[in-house]
Design an enzyme around this catalytic site. Structure first.
Site, mmCIF file in Angstrom:
data_model
loop_
_atom_site.group_PDB
_atom_site.id
_atom_site.type_symbol
_atom_site.label_atom_id
_atom_site.label_comp_id
_atom_site.label_asym_id
_atom_site.label_seq_id
_atom_site.Cartn_x
_atom_site.Cartn_y
_atom_site.Cartn_z
ATOM 1 N N HIS A 257 20.943 22.947 1.836
ATOM 2 C CA HIS A 257 21.233 22.091 2.991
ATOM 3 C C HIS A 257 22.418 22.677 3.752
ATOM 4 O O HIS A 257 23.505 22.842 3.205
ATOM 5 C CB HIS A 257 21.560 20.678 2.512
ATOM 6 C CG HIS A 257 22.050 19.778 3.613
ATOM 7 N ND1 HIS A 257 21.198 19.173 4.496
ATOM 8 C CD2 HIS A 257 23.304 19.413 3.976
ATOM 9 C CE1 HIS A 257 21.908 18.455 5.348
ATOM 10 N NE2 HIS A 257 23.179 18.584 5.056
ATOM 11 N N ASP A 259 24.697 22.109 7.096
ATOM 12 C CA ASP A 259 25.061 21.304 8.259
ATOM 13 C C ASP A 259 25.172 22.213 9.474
ATOM 14 O O ASP A 259 25.895 23.214 9.452
ATOM 15 C CB ASP A 259 26.388 20.589 8.009
ATOM 16 C CG ASP A 259 26.257 19.495 6.970
ATOM 17 O OD1 ASP A 259 25.337 18.676 7.096
ATOM 18 O OD2 ASP A 259 27.080 19.447 6.036
ATOM 19 N N ASP A 369 20.641 13.808 4.392
ATOM 20 C CA ASP A 369 22.082 13.595 4.454
ATOM 21 C C ASP A 369 22.540 12.846 5.687
ATOM 22 O O ASP A 369 23.678 12.991 6.106
ATOM 23 C CB ASP A 369 22.800 14.960 4.394
ATOM 24 C CG ASP A 369 24.304 14.804 4.168
ATOM 25 O OD1 ASP A 369 24.708 13.892 3.430
ATOM 26 O OD2 ASP A 369 25.067 15.599 4.742
ATOM 27 N N HIS A 574 23.604 15.299 12.474
ATOM 28 C CA HIS A 574 24.176 14.123 11.821
ATOM 29 C C HIS A 574 25.661 14.205 11.471
ATOM 30 O O HIS A 574 26.187 13.282 10.830
ATOM 31 C CB HIS A 574 23.354 13.758 10.569
ATOM 32 C CG HIS A 574 23.399 14.784 9.479
ATOM 33 N ND1 HIS A 574 22.338 15.602 9.184
ATOM 34 C CD2 HIS A 574 24.366 15.124 8.602
ATOM 35 C CE1 HIS A 574 22.646 16.390 8.181
ATOM 36 N NE2 HIS A 574 23.878 16.121 7.811
#
Length: 1084
Positions: A257, A259, A369, A574
């Site tokens: 993952h 970001d 997330d 996000h």
């Protein structure tokens, strides 16, 4: 002879035998590496820019040495490492070991080959697994080192603002001999030790694992490698003892993952993707069983543009089924704040990208997330070809434990998707026994399903899976005492869950995260930019679509709109739209909004000029007038401001048809002028024939009446428009969290700087103004505005905000009693309780909303509208809108500065549906467009209208609009904040998706569209049912339409979706909150 074994001493004996701290002079761990030698030469150069390899290697390099520090933060160092492998190492496995505090990437032969991150347990690059005489013994590597850690450069804590002077130290750079047989024994012993410790004393398998490990220590002579095979065989014997048929099966998938921006800027994310994905690809080349699930089309596009060689390797592994695109969205967006249309575009852009690049659509939505999940998402997923959903964030709930890990999630329209939360409550597992056991133990749907996901790998640039993780899971694949572990894929997991789904439970409504609810308010300028840019792109698409229909010479700006949409979608990531990012990211995001505003204004002007050319071009006999355009799907009567003589502004009342235009007609007489009167006590009253209000000298609303009914909205003795300041110190996550206890610190704002005064005395508009001091250092100035014929009172608010750890809200106590309040969400609304009966109720003390919230009892209610706010609450009879926060981490300057926003209060008879609250909230957010014209008379024109007030025509766009062809060649490119701009010979900057990090590449279309894309004469109109009702409505249009058909949200025509063209228009049937897309083909 058998010996008595004490459990504790046996455990500790094995622990010490593999310890990297104790007895490394004589234990097994100390034999992992053999001979070592330093590089033949080590040199470097430093730059503040993130530059491509080709530019870096031609720089002048100076000497460097191990132990040296480099920086400051966000700088980049390129190291030239010349290596000479000793001939005596023939036949040995040789690694290049690199340890530093920064994020590194190895380049070899002009290609990235390995990420190096200490936090991701990736500190070595394998040069050869068995050195052969024919292999080169001398070679040159380059290491690109970012002067920041895996999680940025927080000063004192991970989420603290970055330390601008942080330096990274190179602690190791050397060649080593790697002893693979020692490594294999260490993995064996590590797993056996974990089984012994974690299965517990009551479990026989625990003792079997312990005694086996103990015997391995007996057998193994660390100075004699010939003893290692016997020890390994002992471990293999226990690992080969199989499970029973009923054992739980864990589906392990590699994952990383990343970001798209957070504690580092967008540009650094591009390199994080490259560092991680090249490491994954390298691992796949030696482990053909490895699968890797990877989301976010934007990140694929970054790598495609900046690292074409790596991207080609990724495409190969996608074709092999190992590197698996998932999610179907442009980025992993926030799940609450983007509009419904923005969410559609996330899927539309993402799915089209994956279809074009990899020949497949994603079948699962992947959003592990984000900070909560809108109840409209199930319908949007299904409309985009997705019926499966994976996340895990609700495991972070602060108050209530979510009751399921595998279930059906039902949205507000009744759509259902199969949903799975990995029971290990993580998307960054390491393949350890403890995590495997937790996955089974924690599963809340035992007896319903017997399969679950296990996502393993280091995220955020940590490089994803490691060889050790894979080797651990190979040993645990089918071992008695542990669940089965198989390397799997999302499709394999969900396919077996679908077969087992008959006993699954259903969760109806939103998936509300009981944490991080400060993100509805933090970084108000980002929230405002998002709302404004959503409006701008909506209006440009509507006006451009109408211009195409009216003017064959007008070309729909497909490419420009795609690029602007992609900027907006990127900012909905996000950690960006929620405001939980560092200052560098905020600056990038605000610059992107500025670009959308600039480019959008230009595109809008071009569309209006084409659409209304005959009305705008002056001639000898023309009369100056004003043209007003309406981009919403209902008729509007509103007061507008237009240019007057000598630069003044004059007001006019105008009625404009739905999705069309009209000229301002003279004379303009409102049904009842606005009356503004000052009372003897300093209070001021205003009324317009619809509502009457009374305001005290501090701007408090002491009375709000509906004139038709005489119904008062404000309880006796209460003040509405009451500002309140709260202490706002969360437990840890500063920008993210507002805690329940902040409600205990409420302080009304009571310091008056300038008392209420009349600024417009009435007629078409009345207004008053006052100023307050807020907190110790901030000021608030508000203009309260009442327009003729308008059902709401507007509050135009300006704040100079200079607080720290404070939370500003405005409160409206209302004379309404209801146990539920209604909040607008994407393409609909939902209700939340106004009481705190249960922990599930009071955990929602701060919630999110879009353009309006409403509190109604039978026959009467009050709505609160806004133009850029998302945080709100309704407790008992008090409606509250959250205005500003002041967190200090990860951005110490968050929200400090000037803010302007508008909210409005609207009392109404009947339900909010009957009163038109939904339409009025749209009106507040989508102002009419006022354009100087040169024609005194022209009939009003409407392109689209809908027969039912329950139906909102949300968007009109060209079908499949995404790419313009025939782009100019020979452009030079430069990178700005992680996205590319192209510069023409005249120096004009334009967005481009085909250049990055200074690398000049040809600009070419990014997406090959689906079937509807080739129909240049096609329009897609998207409508939704907004009242929560079952209704049949007629869509009418004045455009020449030859064919109409239903399509999905990816604009693919539906099977048997043909719609007959009838005199009344198109007949459309809706159930509550249903979203419909209609493909219209225009007549030539």
């Amino acid at each position: 002879m058998a010996a008595i074994k004490h459990r504790r001493t046996a455990l500790e004996r094995v622990e010490k035998f593999i310890s990297d701290v104790y007895f490394t002079d004589c234990n097994l761990r100390g034999r992992l590496f053999g001979d070592r030698c330093p590089p033949a030469s080590l040199s470097y150069f430093q730059t503040p820019r993130r530059i491509p390899y080709e530019e870096a290697v031609v720089q002048e390099f100076g000497p460097a040495q191990v132990g040296q520090s480099f920086g400051p933060t966000w700088e980049t160092c390129w190291f030239k490492v010349e290596l000479s492998i000793p001939p005596a190492w023939a036949g040995r496995e040789v690694h290049f070991v690199w340890e530093s505090d920064g994020e590194g990437m190895v380049w070899r032969d002009a290609q990235p080959v390995q990420g190096l991150t200490k936090e991701g347990e990736k500190t070595s690059y394998i040069l050869t697994r068995s050195l052969k005489e024919s292999e080169p013994h001398s070679l040159t590597l380059y290491v690109e080192l970012a002067c920041n850690g895996l999680f940025g450069a927080g000063k004192g804590s991970m989420i603290a603002p970055p330390d601008p002077d942080r330096r990274v130290t190179l602690s190791k750079a050397e060649l080593v001999v790697f002893n693979r047989d020692v490594y294999e024994l260490l993995v064996d012993l590590e797993i056996l030790l974990d089984m012994a410790q974690l299965l517990g004393e009551e479990n026989q398998r625990s003792f079997q694992a312990l005694y086996t490990a103990n015997q391995m220590v007996n057998v193994c002579d660390v100075t004699d490698p010939s003893t290692f095979p016997a020890a390994h065989e002992l471990a293999a014997a226990i690992f080969s003892q199989r499970n029973g048929e009923s054992q739980h099966t864990i589906h392990a998938m590699g994952h990383c993952h990343i970001d798209s921006a957070w504690l580092w800027p967008y540009e650094e994310t591009i390199r994080k993707c490259a560092r991680s994905w090249v490491t994954v690809v390298h691992l796949m080349e030696h482990n053909p069983e490895l699968t890797f699930a990877c989301s976010q089309a934007q990140q694929f596009e970054w790598v495609r543009s900046c690292y074409p060689g790596l991207y080609a390797r990724i495409q190969d592994f996608v074709a092999k089924g190992q590197f698996i695109p998932v999610g179907g969205t442009w980025v992993e967006m926030d799940g609450n704040l983007p509009s419904g249309e923005s969410m559609v575009r996330q899927f539309l852009q993402g799915q089209r990208f994956f279809q074009e690049q990899f020949g497949r659509l994603c079948s699962e939505f992947w959003l592990p997330d984000t900070f909560g999940y809108s109840a409209q998402l199930p319908q949007l997923m299904r409309g985009c070809g997705i019926q499966r959903f994976l996340t895990q964030k609700l495991s972070w709930n602060l108050v209530n434990s979510f009751p399921h890990h595998t279930f059906f999630w039902e949205g507000i329209d009744g759509s259902q998707v199969l949903t799975h939360f990995p029971p290990g409550d993580s998307y960054g597992m390491h393949g350890r026994v403890e995590e495997i056991l937790k996955t089974v133990k924690n599963n809340k749907d035992k007896g319903r399903v017997n399969h679950s996901a296990f996502l393993f790998g280091f995220g955020d640039g940590g490089g994803g899976p490691t060889q050790k993780m894979l080797d651990r899971m190979k040993r645990m694949s089918n071992t008695d005492g542990l669940p089965r572990v198989q390397i799997s894929t999302p499709d394999q997991l969900f396919s077996v869950l679908e077969k087992e789904s008959s006993q699954l439970c259903t969760w109806v409504g939103e998936l509300f995260l009981e944490l991080h609810n400060g993100t509805y308010t933090t970084q108000a300028q980002i929230k405002k930019g998002n709302r404004e840019c959503e409006r701008i792109l909506h209006d440009v698409e509507v006006l451009s679509s109408l211009a195409v229909a009216q003017d064959r010479g007008f070309r729909y700006p497909a490419s420009q709109l795609q690029q602007l949409w992609r900027l907006l979608l990127l900012n909905q990531f996000h950690d960006v739209l929620p405001g939980s990012c560092i200052q560098l990211v905020v600056e990038d995001a605000l610059q992107y909004y500025t670009e959308i505003r600039r480019a959008g204004a230009q595109l809008q002007e071009e569309a209006v000029q084409s659409l209304c050319r005959d009305l705008l071009q002056p001639n000898a006999w023309s009369t100056p007038s004003t043209l007003v355009l309406n981009t919403l799907s209902w008729e509007r009567t509103e007061v507008i401001s237009r240019p007057g003589p000598e630069g003044t502004e004059t007001l006019a009342l105008v009625t404009v048809p739905s999705m069309g235009y009209a000229l301002v007609q003279e004379p303009l007489v409102p049904p009842q002028p606005v009356a503004v009167r000052k009372q003897e006590d300093g209070s001021i009253t205003m009324e317009n024939g619809v509502i009457a209000v009374c305001l005290d000298t501090m701007g408090h609303l002491t009375s709000l009446q509906l004139l038709d009914s005489g119904r008062e909205s404000i309880p006796d003795g209460c003040y509405a428009n009451q500002f309140a300041l709260f202490d706002d110190v969360p437990l840890y996550w500063d920008a993210w969290d507002v805690m329940d206890y902040h409600l205990e610190t409420r302080k009304p704002v009571t310091t008056l700087l300038k008392p209420l005064e009349i600024t417009l005395a009435g007629g078409l508009r009345g207004s008053v103004r006052f100023s307050l001091q807020v907190g110790k250092s901030s000021t608030l100035t508000q203009e309260i505005i009442l327009d003729a014929a308008c059902p709401y009172l507007r509050f135009l608010t300006q704040v100079e905000w200079k607080e720290a750890h404070k939370f500003l809200k405005v409160e409206f106590p209302v004379q309404v009693r209801s146990t539920n309040a209604t909040y607008e969400i994407q393409f609909g609304h939902l209700q939340r309780p106004t009481h705190w009966n249960t922990s599930w109720d009071w955990a929602r003390f701060e919630v999110w909303v879009h353009k309006w919230l409403d509190l109604s009892e039978h026959g009467f209610g009050v709505a609160l509208l806004n133009d850029c706010k998302y945080g709100a609450s309704a407790h008992r009879n008090v409606l509250s809108l959250s205005l500003l926060r002041a967190p200090k981490s990860p951005d110490s300057t968050a929200d400090i500065g000037h803010h302007q926003f508008t909210y409005a209060v609207m009392p109404h008879q009947g339900s909010f549906q009957e009163a038109g609250v939904i339409q009025q909230a749209y009106n507040l957010n989508f102002p009419l467009h006022v354009v100087p014209a040169s024609c005194a008379q022209c009939p009003a024109w409407s392109a689209f209208s809908v027969s039912s007030p329950a139906i909102v025509l949300e968007s009109v766009k060209q079908a499949g609009a995404g790419v313009e062809e025939g782009r100019a060649e020979g452009l030079r490119c430069c990178c700005w904040a992680g996205l590319a701009f192209t510069h023409t010979q005249g120096g004009q900057a334009q967005l481009s998706t085909a250049a990055c990090a200074g690398e000049a590449v040809p600009v070419s279309p990014v997406c090959t569209p689906p079937k509807a894309e080739d129909r240049a004469e096609g329009l897609v109109v998207r409508l939704y049912e907004a009242h929560g009702s079952t209704v049949t409505a007629w869509l009418q249009t004045s455009l020449p339409i030859k064919e109409a058909m239903l399509c999905d949200l990816l604009e693919r025509p539906a099977t048997e979706g043909h719609l007959p063209l009838e005199p009344q228009g198109l007949r459309l049937s809706f159930t509550p909150f249903r979203v419909l897309s209609v493909l219209l083909l225009r007549s030539c």
